[in-house]
Scaffold this motif. Structure first.
Motif, PDB file in Angstrom:
ATOM      1  N   LYS A  72     -36.016 -29.885  -5.488  1.00  0.00           N
ATOM      2  CA  LYS A  72     -35.623 -28.512  -5.141  1.00  0.00           C
ATOM      3  C   LYS A  72     -34.425 -28.062  -5.961  1.00  0.00           C
ATOM      4  O   LYS A  72     -33.813 -27.039  -5.687  1.00  0.00           O
ATOM      5  CB  LYS A  72     -35.314 -28.412  -3.647  1.00  0.00           C
ATOM      6  CG  LYS A  72     -36.577 -28.439  -2.804  1.00  0.00           C
ATOM      7  CD  LYS A  72     -36.249 -28.376  -1.342  1.00  0.00           C
ATOM      8  CE  LYS A  72     -37.519 -28.596  -0.537  1.00  0.00           C
ATOM      9  NZ  LYS A  72     -37.212 -29.092   0.807  1.00  0.00           N
ATOM     10  N   ARG A  80     -34.407 -15.794  -4.890  1.00  0.00           N
ATOM     11  CA  ARG A  80     -34.361 -16.710  -3.763  1.00  0.00           C
ATOM     12  C   ARG A  80     -33.326 -17.822  -3.971  1.00  0.00           C
ATOM     13  O   ARG A  80     -33.111 -18.637  -3.105  1.00  0.00           O
ATOM     14  CB  ARG A  80     -35.741 -17.361  -3.543  1.00  0.00           C
ATOM     15  CG  ARG A  80     -36.837 -16.394  -3.160  1.00  0.00           C
ATOM     16  CD  ARG A  80     -36.564 -15.791  -1.798  1.00  0.00           C
ATOM     17  NE  ARG A  80     -37.728 -15.063  -1.276  1.00  0.00           N
ATOM     18  CZ  ARG A  80     -37.946 -13.775  -1.476  1.00  0.00           C
ATOM     19  NH1 ARG A  80     -37.094 -13.061  -2.183  1.00  0.00           N
ATOM     20  NH2 ARG A  80     -39.016 -13.187  -0.967  1.00  0.00           N
ATOM     21  N   ASN A 118     -36.605 -24.597   1.413  1.00  0.00           N
ATOM     22  CA  ASN A 118     -37.645 -24.225   0.456  1.00  0.00           C
ATOM     23  C   ASN A 118     -37.164 -24.480  -0.967  1.00  0.00           C
ATOM     24  O   ASN A 118     -35.973 -24.626  -1.209  1.00  0.00           O
ATOM     25  CB  ASN A 118     -37.985 -22.741   0.592  1.00  0.00           C
ATOM     26  CG  ASN A 118     -38.503 -22.403   1.960  1.00  0.00           C
ATOM     27  OD1 ASN A 118     -39.259 -23.188   2.537  1.00  0.00           O
ATOM     28  ND2 ASN A 118     -38.087 -21.278   2.496  1.00  0.00           N
ATOM     29  N   ASP A 146     -39.569 -20.181  -4.279  1.00  0.00           N
ATOM     30  CA  ASP A 146     -40.643 -19.907  -3.320  1.00  0.00           C
ATOM     31  C   ASP A 146     -40.634 -18.448  -2.901  1.00  0.00           C
ATOM     32  O   ASP A 146     -40.224 -18.103  -1.797  1.00  0.00           O
ATOM     33  CB  ASP A 146     -40.500 -20.821  -2.102  1.00  0.00           C
ATOM     34  CG  ASP A 146     -40.876 -22.251  -2.439  1.00  0.00           C
ATOM     35  OD1 ASP A 146     -41.420 -22.453  -3.545  1.00  0.00           O
ATOM     36  OD2 ASP A 146     -40.630 -23.147  -1.626  1.00  0.00           O
ATOM     37  N   TYR A 147     -41.119 -17.579  -3.804  1.00  0.00           N
ATOM     38  CA  TYR A 147     -41.039 -16.149  -3.535  1.00  0.00           C
ATOM     39  C   TYR A 147     -42.009 -15.690  -2.477  1.00  0.00           C
ATOM     40  O   TYR A 147     -41.951 -14.563  -2.011  1.00  0.00           O
ATOM     41  CB  TYR A 147     -41.225 -15.347  -4.827  1.00  0.00           C
ATOM     42  CG  TYR A 147     -39.973 -15.381  -5.648  1.00  0.00           C
ATOM     43  CD1 TYR A 147     -38.955 -14.473  -5.427  1.00  0.00           C
ATOM     44  CD2 TYR A 147     -39.785 -16.362  -6.611  1.00  0.00           C
ATOM     45  CE1 TYR A 147     -37.776 -14.525  -6.145  1.00  0.00           C
ATOM     46  CE2 TYR A 147     -38.619 -16.425  -7.329  1.00  0.00           C
ATOM     47  CZ  TYR A 147     -37.610 -15.503  -7.098  1.00  0.00           C
ATOM     48  OH  TYR A 147     -36.441 -15.573  -7.797  1.00  0.00           O
ATOM     49  N   HIS A 148     -42.955 -16.579  -2.083  1.00  0.00           N
ATOM     50  CA  HIS A 148     -43.909 -16.188  -1.053  1.00  0.00           C
ATOM     51  C   HIS A 148     -43.320 -16.376   0.340  1.00  0.00           C
ATOM     52  O   HIS A 148     -43.936 -16.047   1.318  1.00  0.00           O
ATOM     53  CB  HIS A 148     -45.187 -17.001  -1.203  1.00  0.00           C
ATOM     54  CG  HIS A 148     -44.933 -18.476  -1.326  1.00  0.00           C
ATOM     55  ND1 HIS A 148     -44.436 -19.040  -2.474  1.00  0.00           N
ATOM     56  CD2 HIS A 148     -45.069 -19.481  -0.431  1.00  0.00           C
ATOM     57  CE1 HIS A 148     -44.297 -20.352  -2.296  1.00  0.00           C
ATOM     58  NE2 HIS A 148     -44.664 -20.639  -1.071  1.00  0.00           N
ATOM     59  N   LYS A 149     -42.102 -16.907   0.440  1.00  0.00           N
ATOM     60  CA  LYS A 149     -41.507 -17.119   1.757  1.00  0.00           C
ATOM     61  C   LYS A 149     -40.422 -16.077   1.997  1.00  0.00           C
ATOM     62  O   LYS A 149     -39.809 -15.573   1.056  1.00  0.00           O
ATOM     63  CB  LYS A 149     -40.933 -18.532   1.839  1.00  0.00           C
ATOM     64  CG  LYS A 149     -42.056 -19.561   1.792  1.00  0.00           C
ATOM     65  CD  LYS A 149     -41.567 -20.964   1.941  1.00  0.00           C
ATOM     66  CE  LYS A 149     -42.750 -21.920   1.904  1.00  0.00           C
ATOM     67  NZ  LYS A 149     -42.374 -23.254   1.467  1.00  0.00           N
ATOM     68  N   PRO A 150     -40.182 -15.732   3.258  1.00  0.00           N
ATOM     69  CA  PRO A 150     -39.242 -14.630   3.545  1.00  0.00           C
ATOM     70  C   PRO A 150     -37.806 -15.000   3.215  1.00  0.00           C
ATOM     71  O   PRO A 150     -37.425 -16.168   3.253  1.00  0.00           O
ATOM     72  CB  PRO A 150     -39.411 -14.409   5.047  1.00  0.00           C
ATOM     73  CG  PRO A 150     -39.924 -15.707   5.553  1.00  0.00           C
ATOM     74  CD  PRO A 150     -40.780 -16.284   4.472  1.00  0.00           C
ATOM     75  N   GLU A 174     -35.411 -17.397   5.242  1.00  0.00           N
ATOM     76  CA  GLU A 174     -35.464 -18.859   5.175  1.00  0.00           C
ATOM     77  C   GLU A 174     -34.563 -19.418   4.080  1.00  0.00           C
ATOM     78  O   GLU A 174     -34.441 -20.625   3.945  1.00  0.00           O
ATOM     79  CB  GLU A 174     -36.908 -19.321   4.909  1.00  0.00           C
ATOM     80  CG  GLU A 174     -37.798 -19.201   6.114  1.00  0.00           C
ATOM     81  CD  GLU A 174     -39.177 -19.765   5.840  1.00  0.00           C
ATOM     82  OE1 GLU A 174     -39.303 -20.582   4.905  1.00  0.00           O
ATOM     83  OE2 GLU A 174     -40.107 -19.372   6.550  1.00  0.00           O
TER      84      GLU A 174
END
Lengths: 100, 218, 579
Positions: C208, C517, C540, C544-548, C551
């Protein structure tokens, strides 16, 4: 893995004794005149053993984190790389030292 | 500031950007190892020069090393190994909270380092007297080889730089003695002792290689 | 490693959301005031800005020198500076740009500023060493300036022996300056390695880690492995001048080609010290402005390390015509081609990241595109130069000059500018004029290609580098090139104007103007003095642009200390605040 390894005094004296003995051996072998190139090999081999003893037991790398061990190995590897590749040139020149 | 959880620990050494003493200690030690990597490669360059010229002029090395006294080289090796032992004992003393033992061991180490430098001084003085000076000032005629100056250039560079490292080590250990007398170190905090020890052992290791490479060629 | 009470690999942390404060009253720029507070600061962000000021100064000096060179080359014969001065000017242009601008640019400026922020740390591992590295840089720079005013140096930035051992200029002061500078570089690398290893916030595992940090990590490894060899090289060169030790002097039985081995063992990896952190920036920028998970995270991360390693195997391709053995020539030529593999992997992964992303062509992204275009040209021409027979023809011609500038300026400087524009709002809390930034970028792109494309042609036709005069047939190329250099100068002037305007009168930047993010955007702009008031927790990946967004703004709820980044973190979000 702990960084706080405490060696006993006896152990440290033992390590030093081993180093003294190896120092004596490396001097002693020069008295018996080992032929080239084995005298160099023996001298370097003893020095390497001594260095590894210091690194492992005086510098506590034996008990240290893996990354510190890796750092040490890396420095040796790149040192060998520097020498090895340079020798590819200097040992194989047609005219060893270019004359001007 | 982090919240120290232990009750009676001494934590005045802990910097605010570290979470606990262990993180700080491990970070400092890793930093020292990284520095030692640079030291190994720094001396590595000189070892390279040594090897390249030894491969080119093997007979020069045989002749020239006769000018070096194996006996004094061996004595210096023993002296440095002894100082490595005392520095390891100093760290052990610190780990066990024996501040007096720490100071005594540091003083012995400093003493041995000074013995090393004194012997080195007499070796240098003897060669200077003969006209074995570095580089262009080389005037000695006892070695029948055109490139005799090259061997001694490498000799002076290697032992000279090593000597500077010994001097730096002496300085560091004097500073450690000063700090130890001010009761800075204890079993929970002896990081400077530990990393100075690492440095000192490396100086020892370099000499362990210099001794056979320079003195023990015949 | 786990010394606390928990022994299992995961632990439960109570986390809650920490929304960044917008337009904070107190931040790192105004919390401590006065010149003295700045000069003695151990804050990584301020040290980054001190470096930024210094490298801007040196970039300006180096740039003016470049314009002098280009102006002299307007006419085939002497225009306004004589040959000796010309030699000094190109030496200084090279030495200043490389040692005082390119090498510290990304690691010491952007790296210093952003590395602890991306790790969720309050500072680097050794803040005082960090400050020391800056002053060592300043001292090194002082020696260099001293050398310039006491005789100058005319050896080229490579200081080749035997010429450098005998020429009359003040080579000693110059090499000593660069020697000192090396320590600054080593300390920065040392600091970064330890910081990345030891100061990661909970949850930042190796997979990460932002790719910018992988780039900086690879760079730091090169810095600590290569720089010491430069130090010993320059020391030997100094001794050569001082004592005639003869190791590199053929007149005394030494070998000048050995000097080149020593020098390039550092200086080839040094090229990667300059470019690899640029790769890190490009990865961040492309992912942020494509709103997409980076394609091939591990491929990009590991190819940085691979480039760092292979960079140590290829130094002899600078010496194909120097008289090294033909065996070494062949080995080095072969190994040189290997560099193309990890570099190609990177380019393809960046293109794949952009593919079907929702691309937002803001200024940093525009610079990233310029980078991709110019760096690819630089890379391919490098492959040509790596080919043994082709290099015999092209060696020491303008082809090499053009290749080097496409990689260093087209690659590295563009990546630096991408990073500068990307993190500018975070650094100063101000926005710049998007319109003028794009104009300036476009002018720079045009000017750059005008300057250096003709040099490929000239070089292939045989125009040697480092000459202050030339035969008439090259005049049109040289004039075109000179005009291009001035066009670039105009672009940099525009840039200076809008950036200064942004500092003085720019709009306030929000904490996260790009919608990124990554962790450094989840705190206020500018950050507070100690970066984080909480201990951030990462669940994350940084792309991880698909997560809000919620987070990505988590931190430890209680003031519990849980800073052992080795463990994976399983997070229970019971106390999470609603946005």
């Amino acid at each position: 893995m702990s960084g706080h390894h405490i060696s006993s005094a006896k152990f440290l004296w033992g390590v030093a004794l081993a180093l003294f003995v190896l120092t004596f051996i490396t001097v002693a072998v020069t008295w018996i005149q080992i032929p080239e190139p084995w005298n160099i090999v023996v001298a370097i081999a003893i020095a390497v053993v001594k260095a590894l003893i210091v690194v492992a037991f005086f510098m506590n790398l034996w008990w240290d984190s893996k990354f510190n061990v890796l750092l040490f190995i890396m420095s040796i590897a790149f040192f060998l790389l520097l020498i090895g590749i340079t020798l590819l040139d200097t040992l194989y020149r047609v005219d060893p030292v270019p004359s001007f | 500031m982090s919240q120290p959880s232990a009750t009676e620990e001494r934590l005045e050494h802990l910097k605010h950007y570290f979470i606990d003493s262990d993180q700080q200690f491990e970070a400092s030690k890793m930093g020292m190892w990284v520095f030692l990597v640079t030291e190994i490669l720094f001396f590595g360059g000189l070892f390279l020069a040594y090897i390249v010229y030894r491969a080119w002029y093997p007979e020069l090395y045989l002749l020239a090393s006769e000018e070096l006294h194996t006996f004094w080289g061996a004595v210096n090796t023993v002296v440095l190994i002894g100082s490595s032992l005392t520095v390891a004992m100093a760290i052990r003393s610190a780990q066990l909270n024996q501040i007096k033992g720490l100071i005594i061991n540091l003083w012995i180490t400093i003493g041995l380092a000074c013995v090393f430098m004194v012997i080195k001084y007499f070796e240098y003085a003897e060669k200077f007297g003969k006209g074995i000076l570095p580089g262009g000032y080389y005037t000695y005629e006892g070695i029948e080889h055109e490139q005799a100056n090259i061997f001694f250039s490498i000799y002076y560079m290697m032992t000279g730089l090593h000597g500077i490292h010994v001097l730096v080590g002496i300085g560091l250990m004097l500073w450690l003695v000063y700090k130890a007398k001010k009761k800075v170190f204890h079993s929970g905090y002896y990081t400077p002792v530990e990393i100075t020890g690492l440095y000192w052992h490396l100086v020892d290791i370099i000499w362990i290689f210099l001794f056979p490479l320079l003195y023990l060629i015949d | 490693m786990a010394t606390n009470e928990e022994n299992s690999n995961t632990k439960k942390l109570q986390v809650r959301r920490f929304k960044p404060e917008e337009n904070p009253e107190k931040h790192y720029l105004n919390e401590e005031k006065g010149i003295w507070a700045w000069m003695t600061t151990v804050d990584h962000k301020k040290i980054g800005l001190l470096y930024l000021g210094s490298i801007t100064f040196f970039f300006f000096v180096g740039g003016v020198l470049a314009l002098l060179l280009r102006t002299e080359l307007l006419t085939p014969a002497q225009s306004f500076i004589d040959a000796d001065t010309y030699n000094q000017v190109f030496t200084l242009h090279g030495a200043i740009m490389i040692f005082f601008f390119l090498i510290p640019s990304v690691p010491a400026v952007l790296g210093n500023f952003v590395l602890p922020l991306q790790l969720g740390a309050k500072d680097v591992a050794f803040p005082r060493l960090n400050l020391a590295s800056y002053y060592i840089y300043v001292i090194g720079a002082a020696f260099t300036l001293f050398a310039i005013f006491t005789g100058g140096v005319d050896t080229g930035w490579t200081f080749y022996t035997p010429y450098s051992a005998t020429t009359s200029g003040n080579v000693m002061a110059m090499t000593f300056g660069v020697f000192i500078l090396g320590f600054s570089s080593i300390l920065t690398g040392l600091n970064f390695i330890v910081t990345i290893h030891k100061m990661r916030a909970p949850g930042i595992t190796w997979n990460k880690l932002p790719l910018n940090l992988w780039g900086l990590y690879a760079t730091s490894l090169i810095q600590i492995l290569a720089t010491p060899v430069l130090a010993i090289t320059l020391l030997l060169l100094t001794m050569e001048r001082l004592l005639q030790i003869g190791i590199f002097d053929p007149a005394l039985g030494g070998d000048p080609v050995l000097y080149q081995h020593f020098f390039w063992f550092y200086s080839h990896p040094a090229v990667y010290i300059m470019i690899v952190p640029g790769f890190g920036i490009i990865s961040e920028v492309i992912s942020t402005f494509s709103r997409k998970v980076i394609f091939g995270y591990w491929a990009i991360a590991l190819s940085s390390l691979a480039i760092a390693f292979i960079g140590f195997l290829v130094w002899g391709h600078h010496m194909f015509t120097a008289g090294q053995s033909s065996l070494a020539n062949m080995v080095f030529s072969f190994l040189t081609f290997l560099v193309g593999i990890p570099t190609g992997i990177k380019i393809f992964n960046w293109l794949a990241t952009m593919y079907r992303g929702s691309i937002d062509m803001k200024t940093p992204m525009l610079y990233a595109q310029v980078f991709l275009f110019l760096f690819t040209i630089g890379g391919f021409t490098g492959i040509m130069l790596g080919a043994l027979s082709v290099d015999i023809h092209l060696h020491d011609t303008y082809y090499v000059v053009a290749h080097f500038h496409y990689v260093m300026m087209g690659g590295m400087v563009m990546a630096f500018l991408a990073g500068l524009h990307y993190w500018w709002p975070k650094m100063f809390g101000k926005m710049y004029s998007e319109f003028w930034a794009k104009i300036s970028c476009a002018i720079l792109f045009v000017g750059f290609n005008m300057t250096f494309l003709p040099q490929f042609v000239m070089g292939a036709q045989g125009m040697p580098r480092r000459y202050f005069n030339y035969i008439d047939q090259f005049q049109s190329f040289h004039q075109f090139s000179t005009i291009g250099a001035y066009v670039m100068g105009v672009a940099f002037v525009i840039m200076a104007i809008y950036l200064v305007h942004s500092l003085l009168k720019g709009k306030r930047a929000s904490s996260n103007p790009w919608g990124s993010r990554a962790l450094e955007w989840q705190i206020s702009s500018p950050p507070s003095l100690h970066n984080f008031h909480h201990v951030p927790v990462i669940v994350n990946g940084p792309y991880d642009y698909h997560k809000p967004m919620s987070e990505f703004q988590l931190g430890i709820a209680a003031s519990h200390n849980g800073h052992h980044a080795e463990e994976a973190v399983s997070v229970s979000q019971s106390e999470k605040e609603q946005a």
